[in-house]
Scaffold this active site. Structure first.
Site, PDB file in Angstrom:
ATOM      1  CG  ASN A  11      -1.874   1.030   1.084  1.00 13.93           C
ATOM      2  OD1 ASN A  11      -1.946   2.455   0.163  1.00 13.93           O
ATOM      3  ND2 ASN A  11      -2.836   0.845   2.298  1.00 13.93           N
ATOM      4  NE  ARG A  76      -6.233   1.523  -0.379  1.00 14.41           N
ATOM      5  CZ  ARG A  76      -6.224   2.874  -0.113  1.00 14.41           C
ATOM      6  NH1 ARG A  76      -5.354   3.149   0.652  1.00 14.41           N
ATOM      7  NH2 ARG A  76      -7.305   3.207   0.356  1.00 14.41           N
ATOM      8  CG  HIS A 165     -13.905   3.115   2.822  1.00 17.54           C
ATOM      9  ND1 HIS A 165     -14.186   4.166   3.338  1.00 17.54           N
ATOM     10  CD2 HIS A 165     -12.118   3.552   2.970  1.00 17.54           C
ATOM     11  CE1 HIS A 165     -13.616   4.890   3.938  1.00 17.54           C
ATOM     12  NE2 HIS A 165     -12.267   4.366   3.781  1.00 17.54           N
ATOM     13  NE  ARG A 226     -11.321  12.467   3.512  1.00 20.52           N
ATOM     14  CZ  ARG A 226     -11.000  11.022   3.568  1.00 20.52           C
ATOM     15  NH1 ARG A 226     -11.492  10.282   3.488  1.00 20.52           N
ATOM     16  NH2 ARG A 226     -10.251  10.717   2.736  1.00 20.52           N
ATOM     17  CD  GLU A 369      -9.137  -1.588   4.111  1.00 23.82           C
ATOM     18  OE1 GLU A 369      -9.334  -0.525   3.181  1.00 23.82           O
ATOM     19  OE2 GLU A 369      -9.059  -0.831   4.724  1.00 23.82           O
TER      20      GLU A 369
END
Length: 387
Positions: A11, A76, A165, A226, A369
């Protein structure tokens, strides 16, 4: 077909590289690590040096990149647009297509591409696979993916709901079905991925039919920094009346909003501590967070028609007992009956926290993940080798 059964998952972020070496026969992790502060003075100078550090660390453990046990490298990749809707064997053409998608993910795709290019130089003979965050959401119907703006303009600038996601939503929805003793195709699940970034997904029979993040990861739930959903005219107001530039508005909505903007903290543990001490600003931030969460729960209940389970995952979803409690309070008439004692239990294992009589199961499923990326990578490589 070889006997290699390990996948290295990479990643590559703008200033970090995370890695896990996963043994596919049992899901164990012979090695994992993180290289941080890439490009900062006195630290790792660039991604090439970072990947060299990863290779050296693996070699020091006898798990080097030249190991015959290594079947593939899985990367990823954040944004696949509409081009990449499944795990994809990386070629020069794939890398070029990812470059063309950079305008959709200017903060993420360049770093992903850099990591891919360096890894391909280190092991040009090894299959390498890109697993895209957006891919799982490609099954959304056009009625969910399209925004209600001029179609020609939307198409010209690739404006649509992509969602993010995806590897987490896919993994958690499948694991939730397993908890219920059913196949993913037989289960409708609302997945709530609640971390510093947060998103919800409505998953019908193993396929995403709606998700809260949109063209970018800014839309949807209230997050750590956010804003999530807001009236788009606010941006025009801030520019016309407040004189804020586009970059200032971008920074405001992505870095100075959400929980941090509301109360100065983006850590739910700190917020709940402040609430316990009577902090009204923290209480308001928590209430706004939960209110948005409940709106999406109700909306996705309607989208699915039948809900078999609600699954909480990621840092807040897995650990914040008060968030789960508040999000589901008073929803018994919808068939959602939380077991308050089970909700208090701390565990790293997937588990049900609803009562035995609850029509809708409530689950806490720790996301993985990296394992999802490894499984998709390994599955694709095996299919290619056996073809």
């Amino acid at each position: 077909m070889t006997d290699a059964t390990r996948v290295l998952v990479l990643n590559s972020g703008s200033s970090s590289v995370k890695y896990q070496l996963i043994e596919m026969t049992d899901g164990s992790r012979p090695a994992s690590g993180l290289v941080e502060r890439i490009g900062e003075p006195g630290d790792c100078p660039d991604h090439t040096a970072a990947l060299d550090l990863v290779a050296d660390e693996l070699a020091a453990r006898g798990l080097g990149l030249d190991s015959p046990q290594l079947a593939a490298i899985g990367h990823r990749a954040v944004h696949g647009g509409t081009r990449f809707t499944a795990p994809t064997l990386i070629t020069d053409q794939v890398v070029q297509a990812m470059r063309e998608l950079i305008p959709l993910a200017p903060l993420h795709n360049p770093a992903n591409i850099t990591g891919i290019e360096i890894a391909r130089k280190l092991r040009p003979d090894l299959p390498q696979v890109a697993v895209f965050d957006t891919a799982f959401h490609a099954t959304m119907p056009e009625s969910a993916a399209r925004y209600a703006i001029d179609t020609a303009t939307a198409d010209r600038y690739s404006v649509r709901r992509y969602g993010f996601h995806g590897t987490s939503h896919q993994y958690v929805s499948r694991r939730t079905a397993e908890l219920l003793g059913k196949s993913p195709e037989a289960v409708n699940v609302i997945v709530l991925h609640l971390g510093n970034g947060a998103s919800a997904a409505a998953v019908a029979g193993g396929r995403c039919v709606d998700t809260s993040m949109g063209l970018t990861p800014l839309e949807g739930l209230v997050m750590g920094t956010r804003s999530g959903d807001l009236d788009p005219a606010i941006l025009l107001h801030l520019h016309r009346v407040g004189g804020l530039s586009v970059d200032e508005i971008d920074t405001l909505l992505n870095r100075r909003s959400g929980l941090a903007g509301l109360c100065g903290d983006n850590d739910m543990r700190e917020i709940t501590r402040r609430i316990a001490e009577g902090d009204e600003q923290a209480r308001l931030a928590f209430d706004i967070y939960v209110h948005r969460l409940r709106k999406y729960l109700g909306g996705y209940y309607a989208v699915l028609g039948r809900v078999d389970a609600i699954a909480f995952t990621a840092g807040v979803g897995e650990n914040a007992v008060p968030v789960r409690e508040a999000a589901l309070a008073g929803l018994e008439d919808l068939g959602i009956d939380l077991d308050h004692a089970l909700n208090q239990v701390r565990s790293t294992e997937p588990r049900l926290i609803s009562t035995p009589t609850s029509r809708v199961a409530v689950a806490v499923v720790p996301t993985d993940e990296e394992l999802e990326i490894a499984q998709q990578t390994f599955g694709l490589v095996r299919r290619i080798q056996s073809a």
